[in-house]
Design an enzyme around this catalytic site. Sequence first.
Site, PDB file in Angstrom:
ATOM      1  N   ARG A  16       0.859  -1.188   0.000  1.00  0.00           N
ATOM      2  CA  ARG A  16       0.000   0.000   0.000  1.00  0.00           C
ATOM      3  C   ARG A  16       0.891   1.232   0.000  1.00  0.00           C
ATOM      4  O   ARG A  16       2.111   1.103   0.039  1.00  0.00           O
ATOM      5  CB  ARG A  16      -0.909  -0.013   1.231  1.00  0.00           C
ATOM      6  CG  ARG A  16      -0.123  -0.013   2.530  1.00  0.00           C
ATOM      7  CD  ARG A  16      -1.015   0.168   3.736  1.00  0.00           C
ATOM      8  NE  ARG A  16      -0.202   0.185   4.949  1.00  0.00           N
ATOM      9  CZ  ARG A  16      -0.668   0.493   6.144  1.00  0.00           C
ATOM     10  NH1 ARG A  16      -1.924   0.810   6.305  1.00  0.00           N
ATOM     11  NH2 ARG A  16       0.127   0.496   7.183  1.00  0.00           N
ATOM     12  N   ASN A  63      -3.732   8.141   2.964  1.00  0.00           N
ATOM     13  CA  ASN A  63      -3.339   7.675   4.291  1.00  0.00           C
ATOM     14  C   ASN A  63      -1.823   7.692   4.389  1.00  0.00           C
ATOM     15  O   ASN A  63      -1.133   7.162   3.505  1.00  0.00           O
ATOM     16  CB  ASN A  63      -3.820   6.231   4.505  1.00  0.00           C
ATOM     17  CG  ASN A  63      -3.667   5.772   5.942  1.00  0.00           C
ATOM     18  OD1 ASN A  63      -4.398   6.213   6.820  1.00  0.00           O
ATOM     19  ND2 ASN A  63      -2.703   4.911   6.192  1.00  0.00           N
ATOM     20  N   GLU A  64      -1.317   8.327   5.401  1.00  0.00           N
ATOM     21  CA  GLU A  64       0.123   8.305   5.669  1.00  0.00           C
ATOM     22  C   GLU A  64       0.965   8.368   4.393  1.00  0.00           C
ATOM     23  O   GLU A  64       1.749   7.454   4.101  1.00  0.00           O
ATOM     24  CB  GLU A  64       0.507   7.078   6.500  1.00  0.00           C
ATOM     25  CG  GLU A  64      -0.080   7.126   7.889  1.00  0.00           C
ATOM     26  CD  GLU A  64       0.495   6.054   8.816  1.00  0.00           C
ATOM     27  OE1 GLU A  64       1.014   5.045   8.333  1.00  0.00           O
ATOM     28  OE2 GLU A  64       0.411   6.258  10.045  1.00  0.00           O
ATOM     29  N   CYS A 100      11.223   6.508 -10.567  1.00  0.00           N
ATOM     30  CA  CYS A 100      10.904   6.035 -11.925  1.00  0.00           C
ATOM     31  C   CYS A 100      11.203   7.111 -12.972  1.00  0.00           C
ATOM     32  O   CYS A 100      11.595   8.226 -12.640  1.00  0.00           O
ATOM     33  CB  CYS A 100       9.431   5.617 -11.996  1.00  0.00           C
ATOM     34  SG  CYS A 100       8.309   7.016 -12.056  1.00  0.00           S
ATOM     35  N   CYS A 153       9.130  10.238 -12.594  1.00  0.00           N
ATOM     36  CA  CYS A 153       9.655  11.097 -11.532  1.00  0.00           C
ATOM     37  C   CYS A 153      10.908  11.827 -12.026  1.00  0.00           C
ATOM     38  O   CYS A 153      11.092  13.015 -11.743  1.00  0.00           O
ATOM     39  CB  CYS A 153       9.951  10.285 -10.273  1.00  0.00           C
ATOM     40  SG  CYS A 153       8.445   9.868  -9.353  1.00  0.00           S
ATOM     41  N   GLU A 160      -4.793   8.371  14.872  1.00  0.00           N
ATOM     42  CA  GLU A 160      -4.649   6.948  15.178  1.00  0.00           C
ATOM     43  C   GLU A 160      -3.739   6.770  16.381  1.00  0.00           C
ATOM     44  O   GLU A 160      -2.737   7.478  16.524  1.00  0.00           O
ATOM     45  CB  GLU A 160      -3.974   6.192  14.021  1.00  0.00           C
ATOM     46  CG  GLU A 160      -4.748   6.109  12.745  1.00  0.00           C
ATOM     47  CD  GLU A 160      -3.957   5.316  11.683  1.00  0.00           C
ATOM     48  OE1 GLU A 160      -3.053   4.533  12.051  1.00  0.00           O
ATOM     49  OE2 GLU A 160      -4.243   5.514  10.497  1.00  0.00           O
ATOM     50  N   TRP A 203       3.658  -4.403  14.261  1.00  0.00           N
ATOM     51  CA  TRP A 203       4.827  -4.225  13.404  1.00  0.00           C
ATOM     52  C   TRP A 203       6.101  -3.936  14.172  1.00  0.00           C
ATOM     53  O   TRP A 203       7.135  -3.677  13.578  1.00  0.00           O
ATOM     54  CB  TRP A 203       4.558  -3.139  12.366  1.00  0.00           C
ATOM     55  CG  TRP A 203       3.886  -1.908  12.919  1.00  0.00           C
ATOM     56  CD1 TRP A 203       2.544  -1.654  12.910  1.00  0.00           C
ATOM     57  CD2 TRP A 203       4.506  -0.801  13.582  1.00  0.00           C
ATOM     58  NE1 TRP A 203       2.280  -0.445  13.519  1.00  0.00           N
ATOM     59  CE2 TRP A 203       3.467   0.108  13.949  1.00  0.00           C
ATOM     60  CE3 TRP A 203       5.820  -0.469  13.917  1.00  0.00           C
ATOM     61  CZ2 TRP A 203       3.717   1.300  14.614  1.00  0.00           C
ATOM     62  CZ3 TRP A 203       6.055   0.724  14.588  1.00  0.00           C
ATOM     63  CH2 TRP A 203       5.018   1.586  14.927  1.00  0.00           C
ATOM     64  N   LYS A 241      -3.827  -8.626  11.627  1.00  0.00           N
ATOM     65  CA  LYS A 241      -4.719  -9.394  12.497  1.00  0.00           C
ATOM     66  C   LYS A 241      -4.223  -9.419  13.938  1.00  0.00           C
ATOM     67  O   LYS A 241      -4.990  -9.678  14.855  1.00  0.00           O
ATOM     68  CB  LYS A 241      -4.949 -10.802  11.968  1.00  0.00           C
ATOM     69  CG  LYS A 241      -3.721 -11.678  11.847  1.00  0.00           C
ATOM     70  CD  LYS A 241      -4.123 -13.021  11.253  1.00  0.00           C
ATOM     71  CE  LYS A 241      -2.925 -13.915  10.994  1.00  0.00           C
ATOM     72  NZ  LYS A 241      -1.950 -13.348  10.035  1.00  0.00           N
TER      73      LYS A 241
HETATM   74  C1  GLA Z   1      -0.623   3.205  10.282  1.00  0.00           C
HETATM   75  C2  GLA Z   1      -1.739   3.137   9.259  1.00  0.00           C
HETATM   76  C3  GLA Z   1      -2.864   2.243   9.643  1.00  0.00           C
HETATM   77  C4  GLA Z   1      -2.372   1.002  10.331  1.00  0.00           C
HETATM   78  C5  GLA Z   1      -1.490   1.388  11.493  1.00  0.00           C
HETATM   79  C6  GLA Z   1      -1.009   0.189  12.286  1.00  0.00           C
HETATM   80  O1  GLA Z   1      -0.755   4.226  11.156  1.00  0.00           O
HETATM   81  O2  GLA Z   1      -2.254   4.403   8.921  1.00  0.00           O
HETATM   82  O3  GLA Z   1      -3.584   1.918   8.474  1.00  0.00           O
HETATM   83  O4  GLA Z   1      -1.636   0.237   9.423  1.00  0.00           O
HETATM   84  O5  GLA Z   1      -0.373   2.060  11.010  1.00  0.00           O
HETATM   85  O6  GLA Z   1      -0.244   0.583  13.385  1.00  0.00           O
HETATM   86 ZN    ZN Z   2       7.778   7.725  -9.921  1.00  0.00          ZN
END
Ligand code: GLA
Ligand code: ZN
Length: 685
Positions: free
Chosen positions: A112, A150-151, A158, A161, A308, A316, A357
């Site tokens: 992602r 998101n983040e 590439c 770029c 968050e 992780w 999970k």
């Molecule tokens: C990030 C992401 C979330 C999730 C969390 C897990 O902050 O934005 O989608 O993956 O990490 O800690």
């Molecule tokens: Zn690129």
Amino acid sequence: MISDKLPTIWYGGDYNPEQWQDPRIWEEDIRMFKLAGINIVTLNVFSWALNQLDEKTYRFDDLEEHIDRLYQQGIYTCLATSTAAHPAWMASKYPDVLRVDFQGRKRAFGGRHNSCPNSPTYRHFAEQMADQLGKRFKGNPAVLIWHVSNEYGGYCYCENCANAFRKWLKEKYLCLEALNKAWNTTFWGHTFYEWDEIVVPNALSEEGEGNVSAFQGISLDYRIFQSESLLACYQLEHDALKKHTPHLPITTNLMGTYPELDYFKWGKAMDIVSWDSYPGIHTPTSLIAMTHDLMRGLKQGQPFMLMEQTPSQQNWQPYNSLKRPGVMRLWSYQAIAHGADTVMFFQLRRSIGACEKFHGAVIEHVGHEHTRVFKEVVKLGSELAELSDKIIDSRVQAKVAIVYDWENRWAIDLSSGPTVSLDYVEEVHKYYKAFYDHNIPVDMVSVNDHLLDYDLVIAPVLYMVKKGYAKKLTEFVQQGGTFITTFFSGIVNEHDLVTLGGYPGELKELLGIWVEEIDAMDPAHSNQVIIKETGNVLKEQYDCHLLFDLIHTEGAEVLAEYGSDFYQGTPVVTSHQVGKGKAIYIGTSAEQGFINDFMKLQSQNLGISSLLPKVEGVEVMARSKDEKTFLFILNHNSYDVMIEIEQGYLDIHTGEEQKESLNIPANGVSILEEIKSELFTNRSR
Ligand code: GLA
Ligand code: ZN
């Protein structure tokens, strides 16, 4: 407040109902959200593939059903745009969306946060998605805010770029002559005669192993360019949404001191800053505090969103420790104390498959409310519902500012020498911690922020001094401010080219010193800072490490000297009176004890007082509004503490008046409302 429809502290988080095709679970979720006092959920973060089947087919019915079902039960939506992971069909049909990594390898579909920011396909479809969502949900009363992607993060190398980089460079430098000069390309004969000769700096070209760059000029520009490229993607979605919903705020979730993006630039483009806080069990609480303050600083002290945090553990980290009982509540209040107006979790229900999970959630795999974590979430939810009215819209006020600069950090990281062990964030944190330990609020500011509202400004390791900044600092000092900077400051300009005429370059005159040489030693080695006049705050000597500036004074007064080596007895800490203020230089990486004592002394000299006297492991912060001040007393210890306070506080959890001493349990929090506030009446910001 973020929205007058929900004028409380928002409480909720990332919710992925699409992962369960089971209406019984959805009903159960809502029942439990209501038990917990959850009033907002973030939907649609990674649903691009569900929302868009091909170039032309959009499908939002399921999403709308979720939004409506929640809204009927009084729960609002923070609506994400779903563009944080591209669909498989897009990657297979339009491979330009796939990034090329630092090693030069073209990515395949997967993962992602994976799209090339200069891919025309990605930009087109992401903008379209925002447009479609805006059109579809503009009248939906449940949607209070947009959460773009998101983040954002990661760089791409590439061909798209590379081309966009060359175009960006042309706009920046206008001619190759200027570029060659800025990058000092005569070194190693890297002179460019055609724009197309410029290739991206990665493992195959200037950056080798990636720790440092052979040419800081190009590498620095590439970081600025990539950060701006991703920001342009945010901006495209932002503008598409604004067309439909000019009244709704827009944000994207940031990551604190994340190294790759210049968040001060991002803050400008966001209506409200939001960020994701994931400390580990051993992260110093002062570092969490500093990061909150940095995020608050992106929009000059406006409240931010804690978008968050985990209610319990991550998946992780090498060891995903549980937050101990009370810690989730404690750290939530810590965020609020530093300016957050939301407490939100990742995630509301634990996934059954894929890599998250084992990530903590409000609703665990067991599926019911009889869990430690859920009970803690319920308790905090009911407290927030009670105290929101009071706290919302209050502000943190500080007389001390610490300068933080991403480009400065990049330049330090990319430079070869004088040491591999210099960690910018760590050095900044040492200075931050000194104030944290004395319960003195700090604002984290950029080099573009105004300084005149502050009494004390500290710029640790200000290696890069950008055009005009020395002048700004000089004005601040002339008007009575105290400015403190350290070793390895004033060395280069914004292109990482050394300012000639002696270190610290443009800061030389202000500081009244000349640094002739810089010694470096491995961290196990120490020298000493020997204080000339100890007074009643400073000790006679402290240890220092890593870098040691060999200083000549040129007008400054010597406050401390080295204790050993061939430069024993020469200046290490100096102070220079300029106009009504002074400019102080600390020529080495001094031990925390020195920084704490020295900052205490400077604060005392300036009349900057602690919110409360220090108790080990107890953090004190304040937010205020309408002449009212709320003191947050956070006990980070795993044991109870007694705090001595003056009379005249109301405990806002119990409504009772607090007298002289106050017991705070292990990992506990007290929020006290000052009955009469004198603390901040003469503060301007
Ligand atoms: C990030 C992401 C979330 C999730 C969390 C897990 O902050 O934005 O989608 O993956 O990490 O800690
Ligand atoms: Zn690129």
